[in-house]
Design an enzyme around this catalytic site. Sequence first.
Site, PDB file in Angstrom:
ATOM      1  CD  GLU A 285      -2.891  -1.259   2.295  1.00  0.00           C
ATOM      2  OE1 GLU A 285      -2.318  -1.132   3.404  1.00  0.00           O
ATOM      3  OE2 GLU A 285      -4.092  -1.560   2.184  1.00  0.00           O
TER       4      GLU A 285
ATOM      5  CE  LYS B 275       0.942  -1.014   5.416  1.00  0.00           C
ATOM      6  NZ  LYS B 275      -0.495  -0.796   5.172  1.00  0.00           N
ATOM      7  CD  GLN B 276       0.830  -6.210   3.071  1.00  0.00           C
ATOM      8  OE1 GLN B 276       0.239  -5.293   3.602  1.00  0.00           O
ATOM      9  NE2 GLN B 276       0.358  -7.441   3.063  1.00  0.00           N
TER      10      GLN B 276
END
Lengths: 768, 768
Positions: free
Chosen positions: B490, B602-603
């Site tokens: 995100e 972010k991930q």
Amino acid sequence: MNQDYIQPNNWSIIEEGFDAERVKSSESIFSIGNGAMGQRANFEEQYSGSTFQGSYIAGVYYPDKTRVGWWKNGYPEYFAKVINAPNWIGINVTINGEALDLATCKTVRNFRRELNMQEGWLSRTFEVTLQNGIDLKVNAKRFLSIDMDEVGAIQYNVTALNTAADIIFEPYLDAGITNEDSNWDDKFWNTLSVNSEGSQAFILSHTMKTKFHVCTAMQTELSLNGQKLNETPSVTKSEHKISFTYTAKGAKGDTVTMTKFGGYTVDRNHDKNDLASVAQKTLAKAAALGFDQMLAHQKEAWTKIWKMSDITIEGDVKAQQGIRFNIMQLNHTYLGKDARLNIGPKGFTGEKYGGSTYWDTEAYCIPFYMATKDQEVARNLLEYRYNHLEKAIENAEKLGFKNGAALYPMVTMNGEESHNEWEITFEEIHRNGAIAFAIFNYHRFTGDFSYIPEKGLEVLIAIARFWKQRATFSTLRNKYVILGVTGPNEYENNINNNFYTNYIAQWCLNYTLETISKMKEEFASDLIRVIDKVKLTEAEMSDWEQVATNMYYPYSEEHNVYLQQDGFLDKELITVKDLPKSERPINQKWSWDRILRSPYIKQADTLQGFYFFEDQFSTEELERHFDFYEPFTVHESSLSPCVHSIQAAKLGRMEQAYQFYLRTSRLDLDDYNHEVEEGLHITSMAGTWMSIVEGFGGMRVIDNKLSFDPKIPEQWDAYSFKINFRNQILKISVSKTDTTFELEGDHAMAILINGSEVTVYPQDVVKV
Amino acid sequence: MNQDYIQPNNWSIIEEGFDAERVKSSESIFSIGNGAMGQRANFEEQYSGSTFQGSYIAGVYYPDKTRVGWWKNGYPEYFAKVINAPNWIGINVTINGEALDLATCKTVRNFRRELNMQEGWLSRTFEVTLQNGIDLKVNAKRFLSIDMDEVGAIQYNVTALNTAADIIFEPYLDAGITNEDSNWDDKFWNTLSVNSEGSQAFILSHTMKTKFHVCTAMQTELSLNGQKLNETPSVTKSEHKISFTYTAKGAKGDTVTMTKFGGYTVDRNHDKNDLASVAQKTLAKAAALGFDQMLAHQKEAWTKIWKMSDITIEGDVKAQQGIRFNIMQLNHTYLGKDARLNIGPKGFTGEKYGGSTYWDTEAYCIPFYMATKDQEVARNLLEYRYNHLEKAIENAEKLGFKNGAALYPMVTMNGEESHNEWEITFEEIHRNGAIAFAIFNYHRFTGDFSYIPEKGLEVLIAIARFWKQRATFSTLRNKYVILGVTGPNEYENNINNNFYTNYIAQWCLNYTLETISKMKEEFASDLIRVIDKVKLTEAEMSDWEQVATNMYYPYSEEHNVYLQQDGFLDKELITVKDLPKSERPINQKWSWDRILRSPYIKQADTLQGFYFFEDQFSTEELERHFDFYEPFTVHESSLSPCVHSIQAAKLGRMEQAYQFYLRTSRLDLDDYNHEVEEGLHITSMAGTWMSIVEGFGGMRVIDNKLSFDPKIPEQWDAYSFKINFRNQILKISVSKTDTTFELEGDHAMAILINGSEVTVYPQDVVKV
């Protein structure tokens, strides 16, 4: 659409017939203002129908708490919004015990409203039959004084037509007002005191948080058939309100008149402890002059305004009415007297967009004010940004920029950012370029370089520092790129290498370097002072040059155009004409993601760059880009048609230019977007002015000379406009057969007409 | 960081010593739940210090009005949020006229809190000296019954140590509660009635707007030194509250006990008119069993849970404690009994993220529930989405999709979208893929195809329709592109051709086509029924194939990797290790635009695709992409470390895998992100489980067989876990020297160990 609702008239906006459905729209259209305050055309007497009450004071705002679903670092904690100010216009009227209320009376006849643009007043006349059978005639006129800008005046005449009547007037002040958009149920105003003395009343209040102190005041008098009655009113006070009660017995046919002077004194201009006493004296002065004398002054003031700024159009009443309406409303909003004020996109006509300052001022409004006012007005608008430089630097620091880089806010009241959509606040950074461009434009137009060493240079350096830091070097492209921006076309967010943004960034860097270089010769001591103050180094300037020299631009070889941004050609390139009408406007019909991945352009973006930097592109290049981008442009911003009108005119496409002109000039009068009830589109009105002057008139400033390339739309017989150029006024009149130039001034002026130099002498007429 | 605050212990979470600063954090960590309700570890007695009160009922939410700065078409008018439910745990205590309050007493000693994970209860013991000089010992224990999930029980013991004392207990119910995050000052609950009967009390209330009816109830009894006293309490009622007053005289050393049974009955399970009578009976039954017997049942219930789901770790107490804490909290949140419920990212431990359903369920939680519960539990989670299909279709329609295309919401309580950041709601569409992947995953794991003809196929078709419409054909690339998305990472918004999104879109289209093709043979009549119902045509399927076959992927020849999205290489590619620590976490230190234009992830995003579709990439490809992307990954999502742990383990990088494991397993216990006071990260706890089972254990399902590739971190002596695979339980124990497999079941199971097939027989041990 409002089409054919407003009567075509060269000098007035006229509405005939009462339609409760149109009350809110007309409240917007008939708004008045004097630069210091303004108000929607709300009725003085009680109205229980649907209405949007609004009275606004320049520079008085409220910081509303920012609340978003997902907080993002760098958001402003508060955003400033315009607030509805205490109501001073109210006059309740009771006839034989029945309240006069257009929503509840039996019938309304001969309702007529007029905004007289030539003389600067608003009137309303109507006849009603009340539920109690009384026939009344009402005639109310009001204006906000240009000369005494803390005062407005109302003359409210009531005549009982069919019987004698007991008429009660209750003029009042009410500080218990709210905003239409007060989502959070916050209280915006705190009332400090409610007082009266004789026929004067005062409410002292301050805004919450911002603590702007305001005295709202009135002075009233009752007359019978034009004779002032020395009646002392009874007084009713409550926590936020004060009203006077005047009782008059009118014989059948008698006209009973309530004259009310009212307005605001604010602590921006006076010590907050003196507000009531200043108001007391100001109102007394106004009342001593009397309504008629005040009105005479008002006409004189507007005569002066029109003398500088009028545009005439022959053979097209609606176009004439449209442009005058635009010029009038711009003058209602901003008269340029105070560098602490600016031009809100809705002026004093509504609450939307927070009444704040946008890049609209620099991109659209400054040209109008430069050419129709004395040059201090435009200078004041530049100084407004200079005064906010420190806050713009703080704003940039919040976003991680260093070393005195400035990012001017997207929306502001006091220099702080007042917007919190990340794609706008953090990414619509091209606005910074417009601030610099306005400095260039001011110098180009006025020839006044003095502003730059005094103040402008500091702004330019801070902006250049921002662009240097905001660009990143792409090893892949071996160029500087600018990632993650929103261009003027807000229907694209978080895009890379927006042509307009990259171009204006490069231009800012170059212009700042050129300005510094120029100052080395002529303004060396100023330069040293500024460089010293902001600690500018040679290394920094060399970095700027690096970035400017190696800026990346996406380009399509296939279409031979600069791309609006990276990846533009990945879109499905279906032009607007192939988009079903039922899908438009897309901002009402489509979800945001759909808009974003479409090729549709809200307003000039690449073309905005071609507009600002016209001399850096050939006409062929303009034509290619116009032909490529305009077909994808939905013009859903009020700021779009004007730029396209100017460019279409330049390309000799007069019919298209005219259509764009119409769309911008009567946007509000004809309520194209079904939203005029929310307020007027003030800043785009300056674009309308540009459409005529720069579009049809082809006016430019080239080498310190005004240059013209006049054209005329087929629909017009003739038009004229005036330009205040370096303290002389040049009037340009264009007809189907010729163009004449007349100069009011004291020395000859060399101008360019279709590229050839011609000299115009004072009080002489040049015809070509 | 909380490190070393929670006592290391294999089976309990223990806090020793009272620290007012930690009250809110501990309230989160010591939360309890039973799938139907849950609560933060708030004190029963009055506490005037800083606290975050929270008691939550599964499926009871409130639709909060969406308010944004700039409304975008397609936003939900309301978004559902979890709300704080009436408090039933409260027991105010007064000793000789002084209120027991840990914030105001003279001293607190021997404060100890224990969350016993093995047996499923929470206790708190402490000694205080009150301002009036009385020394008290308090011992309170409570649990929420797994068996009777509408009831919880509290035993609250008070002993005056240094004198006789008048002890007043005031157990109460309070429906006058608010949310911590109730920005808009809305009232969430409406109280209908407040009643009592003997030692039972009831408050009937309903949520505003959603009208969920709830009866909050209690039954209380007083004991002295273990002997129940038949005292009838006096009753105090107010608008939203009811309390009983019990007065006891305790001699020095006497233990006076308030036993309280309480909880909720809700109209999801009962007729709303019966709520009080059901509560009456349920409480009476609980009280008849008594606290001790209820507790014994609770221990049995937890024994069963652990039997299926325990993971043991030897040689690393903190790791052992961490994984059990995660497994326990997952079971607190969701036990899989009710297809109308789901797994909120904060469970019943806080308000953030609205307690709603995210793609976390499908991507992270389903594997845990499939392997540790009966397969109906996972099926219930699938059905939850099937039941929301109609609303997902409506949601897609709002965004302009047609013909039964479905877009599942990013966040939901009832199937409607509950989020309103455009870059998430409208653009983070990859979530739709996870819904389809979960169907595939369920079938792969359980072998149960029946769900697909019954329900799954309709979901798959609606999702395929979405992807077909969402992809656009780029003439430039002669491929299908997906523009304007937010991927799992995100920290990028509105990007084009996100690898993960494009891949899962392509996969969904292919999987749906394959499923239809498979059903043609074996489930023809079901297929015909569904095709008929949803009006699927051959032409549509052929379009799907077109899009799937011609999907575009950005690829870098230079780095030999798929690019996360178009233009990724334009960024300044500075790895995380070269990012100053002071700048992290970037979501707290940087403004959003800076995050967006950075390369930081972010991930797992591209790697999330490699995780889901591991068998479609070689290990070399995984390694290349891991080496390219992980260095840019900041793991600022709690869902990030687990995927990386699994992939690091697969690549044989055990130390890195272990570090990632630690980061996920003790995220809340050690409060890595300084935010545990807001609640626990429930859904990422399932990721921790995956880190061990799929990462260290290397478990996969290949051709209907469990497959293992066991590894062990250097820091551990041994570990074991159990897998419920197709109704037999396989226990895998891994030590430094060998791995053993034990089967509880009734028939032999073929498994793959390091690629070789081995058969495990019931009650036999296979050692390798």
